[in-house]
Design a protein around this motif. Structure first.
Motif, PDB file in Angstrom:
ATOM      1  N   PHE A  16      -0.976 -39.367  31.546  1.00  0.00           N
ATOM      2  CA  PHE A  16      -0.959 -38.204  31.589  1.00  0.00           C
ATOM      3  C   PHE A  16      -0.378 -37.998  30.124  1.00  0.00           C
ATOM      4  N   TYR A  17       0.803 -38.600  29.716  1.00  0.00           N
ATOM      5  CA  TYR A  17       1.229 -38.577  28.424  1.00  0.00           C
ATOM      6  C   TYR A  17       0.224 -39.019  27.240  1.00  0.00           C
ATOM      7  N   ALA A  18      -0.596 -40.005  27.463  1.00  0.00           N
ATOM      8  CA  ALA A  18      -1.442 -40.254  26.603  1.00  0.00           C
ATOM      9  C   ALA A  18      -2.603 -39.326  26.199  1.00  0.00           C
ATOM     10  N   VAL A  19      -3.018 -38.619  27.337  1.00  0.00           N
ATOM     11  CA  VAL A  19      -3.873 -37.830  27.158  1.00  0.00           C
ATOM     12  C   VAL A  19      -3.582 -36.622  26.682  1.00  0.00           C
ATOM     13  N   CYS A  20      -2.351 -36.046  26.849  1.00  0.00           N
ATOM     14  CA  CYS A  20      -1.852 -35.024  26.248  1.00  0.00           C
ATOM     15  C   CYS A  20      -1.600 -35.047  24.790  1.00  0.00           C
ATOM     16  N   ALA A  21      -1.268 -36.378  24.631  1.00  0.00           N
ATOM     17  CA  ALA A  21      -0.797 -36.717  22.933  1.00  0.00           C
ATOM     18  C   ALA A  21      -2.225 -36.809  22.183  1.00  0.00           C
ATOM     19  N   CYS A  22      -3.542 -36.845  23.152  1.00  0.00           N
ATOM     20  CA  CYS A  22      -4.720 -36.909  22.282  1.00  0.00           C
ATOM     21  C   CYS A  22      -5.353 -35.696  22.149  1.00  0.00           C
ATOM     22  N   LEU A  23      -5.027 -34.497  22.941  1.00  0.00           N
ATOM     23  CA  LEU A  23      -5.567 -33.376  23.152  1.00  0.00           C
ATOM     24  C   LEU A  23      -5.525 -32.660  21.914  1.00  0.00           C
ATOM     25  N   PRO A  24      -6.579 -31.900  21.294  1.00  0.00           N
ATOM     26  CA  PRO A  24      -6.374 -31.109  19.911  1.00  0.00           C
ATOM     27  C   PRO A  24      -5.092 -29.868  20.343  1.00  0.00           C
ATOM     28  N   SER A  25      -4.568 -29.357  19.330  1.00  0.00           N
ATOM     29  CA  SER A  25      -3.499 -28.338  19.554  1.00  0.00           C
ATOM     30  C   SER A  25      -3.959 -26.981  20.046  1.00  0.00           C
ATOM     31  N   LYS A  26      -5.188 -26.875  19.850  1.00  0.00           N
ATOM     32  CA  LYS A  26      -5.522 -25.575  20.488  1.00  0.00           C
ATOM     33  C   LYS A  26      -5.687 -25.538  22.004  1.00  0.00           C
ATOM     34  N   LYS A  27      -5.538 -26.882  22.734  1.00  0.00           N
ATOM     35  CA  LYS A  27      -5.603 -26.847  24.174  1.00  0.00           C
ATOM     36  C   LYS A  27      -4.030 -26.782  24.590  1.00  0.00           C
ATOM     37  N   ARG A  28      -3.564 -25.793  24.090  1.00  0.00           N
ATOM     38  CA  ARG A  28      -2.023 -25.607  24.150  1.00  0.00           C
ATOM     39  C   ARG A  28      -1.680 -25.409  25.764  1.00  0.00           C
ATOM     40  N   MET A  29      -2.475 -24.672  26.613  1.00  0.00           N
ATOM     41  CA  MET A  29      -2.207 -24.444  28.193  1.00  0.00           C
ATOM     42  C   MET A  29      -2.272 -25.916  28.643  1.00  0.00           C
ATOM     43  N   ALA A  30      -3.393 -26.651  28.506  1.00  0.00           N
ATOM     44  CA  ALA A  30      -3.558 -28.127  29.157  1.00  0.00           C
ATOM     45  C   ALA A  30      -2.510 -28.719  28.486  1.00  0.00           C
ATOM     46  N   ILE A  31      -2.159 -28.889  27.335  1.00  0.00           N
ATOM     47  CA  ILE A  31      -0.992 -29.810  27.133  1.00  0.00           C
ATOM     48  C   ILE A  31       0.115 -29.642  27.651  1.00  0.00           C
ATOM     49  N   SER A  32       0.476 -28.305  27.858  1.00  0.00           N
ATOM     50  CA  SER A  32       1.692 -27.938  28.551  1.00  0.00           C
ATOM     51  C   SER A  32       1.792 -28.396  30.002  1.00  0.00           C
ATOM     52  N   ILE A  33       0.845 -28.021  30.741  1.00  0.00           N
ATOM     53  CA  ILE A  33       0.578 -28.452  32.019  1.00  0.00           C
ATOM     54  C   ILE A  33       0.487 -29.864  32.352  1.00  0.00           C
ATOM     55  N   GLY A  34      -0.215 -30.607  31.390  1.00  0.00           N
ATOM     56  CA  GLY A  34      -0.394 -32.079  31.653  1.00  0.00           C
ATOM     57  C   GLY A  34       1.115 -32.902  31.226  1.00  0.00           C
ATOM     58  N   THR A  35       1.792 -32.283  30.191  1.00  0.00           N
ATOM     59  CA  THR A  35       2.897 -33.074  30.010  1.00  0.00           C
ATOM     60  C   THR A  35       3.766 -32.730  31.172  1.00  0.00           C
ATOM     61  N   LEU A  36       3.888 -31.519  31.702  1.00  0.00           N
ATOM     62  CA  LEU A  36       4.834 -31.397  33.020  1.00  0.00           C
ATOM     63  C   LEU A  36       4.677 -31.945  33.966  1.00  0.00           C
ATOM     64  N   ILE A  37       3.371 -32.251  34.328  1.00  0.00           N
ATOM     65  CA  ILE A  37       2.927 -32.972  35.260  1.00  0.00           C
ATOM     66  C   ILE A  37       3.364 -34.470  35.133  1.00  0.00           C
ATOM     67  N   GLY A  38       3.024 -35.223  33.958  1.00  0.00           N
ATOM     68  CA  GLY A  38       3.431 -36.357  33.440  1.00  0.00           C
ATOM     69  C   GLY A  38       4.728 -36.591  33.680  1.00  0.00           C
TER      70      GLY A  38
END
Length: 269
Positions: free
Chosen positions: A12-34
């Motif tokens: 989860f951390y690795a995927v969220c690190a690679c997501l583009p910044s416009k995916k703000r909600m996905a990054i936030s949720i993915g980071t929280l899950i990780g």
């Protein structure tokens, strides 16, 4: 079971690190899950009712776990994509370290109730100052870009993340807020270690490498805060003190435990 939690958290951390910044909600949720997976795995691996597993890998993993939480909370108020790209890959690596370097088990029976509190406060101090160090690196890159006036807007994810950082003065305010809180926690760690040394560790206070590096780091951050208040220190001076203080603090426990556990193959004293 917790091994799979470590692996999932790292993914989860690795995927969220690679997501583009416009995916703000996905990054936030993915980071929280990780982060939740990471915390659950650490608890299952390191904590039981009568013992505590400790070592450089678990300490580093716990430090990055709290650092991810600090990033996640700060990112809700400011756009800190550069911090995400620095913190999350480090967290992904740190998640997996306890699987390779499990550390040693400390029995809690007969120890003071102060012991786990001392460990918790120390980890909070380490984590806050770790985020401050990442923050200082971002500021150094941001300042370098302003001075050199290089056009790096389209040279990669990290360069674009630097462009999206708050103004340098805002970043500086955040840095000193982190350092001030981290210094307060580090002061509590030092005081509890000195005053309750025999009760906490079963031996009278003594000067050793861990103590010396911790005190040196505390002194560096104290000088920085005093210089900021009385002399208006900022810019390169503040960044140099921050990174030097963090490096010294890292040597205090994580570095010394790495040498003892991995290089010298000695258990936790």
């Amino acid at each position: 079971m917790y091994i799979y939690l470590f692996i999932l958290a790292a993914l989860f951390y690795a995927v969220c690190a690679c997501l583009p910044s416009k995916k703000r909600m996905a990054i936030s949720i993915g980071t929280l899950i990780g982060w939740l997976l990471h915390g659950g795995a650490l608890w299952a691996d390191a904590v039981t009712s009568n013992s505590l597993r400790m070592g450089f890998a678990i300490m580093l993993s716990g430090t990055l776990w709290i650092s991810v939480a600090a990033y996640w909370l700060e990112n809700r108020n400011f756009t800190l994509d550069g911090l995400r790209i620095l913190v999350l890959p480090c967290a992904a690596v740190s998640v997996l370290l306890p699987m390779v370097f499990p550390g040693s088990v400390i029995e809690l029976n007969g120890r003071s109730i102060l012991f786990p509190w001392h460990i918790a406060i120390a980890m909070l101090a380490y984590s806050t100052l770790t985020i401050a160090a990442f923050h200082a690196i971002l500021m150094a890159l941001q300042e370098s870009k302003l001075h050199t006036r290089l056009n790096v807007q389209k040279t990669g994810l990290f360069a674009m993340a630097i462009d999206r950082l708050p103004a340098l003065l805002t970043m500086e305010k955040l840095l000193f807020r982190l350092i001030g809180f981290g210094f307060f926690l580090l002061t509590l760690t030092v005081l509890s270690g000195v005053i309750f040394s025999e009760e906490l560790f079963g031996q009278a206070f003594k000067w050793e490498h861990k103590t010396i590096f911790t005190m040196l780091s505390w002194l560096l951050f104290g000088i920085l805060l005093a210089g900021r208040k009385w002399r208006g220190w900022r810019g390169k001076t503040a960044l140099s003190f921050t990174l030097t203080g963090f490096a010294t603090l890292l040597l205090a426990y994580v570095g010394s435990r790495f040498v003892l556990e991995v290089v010298l193959h000695r258990g936790l004293a």
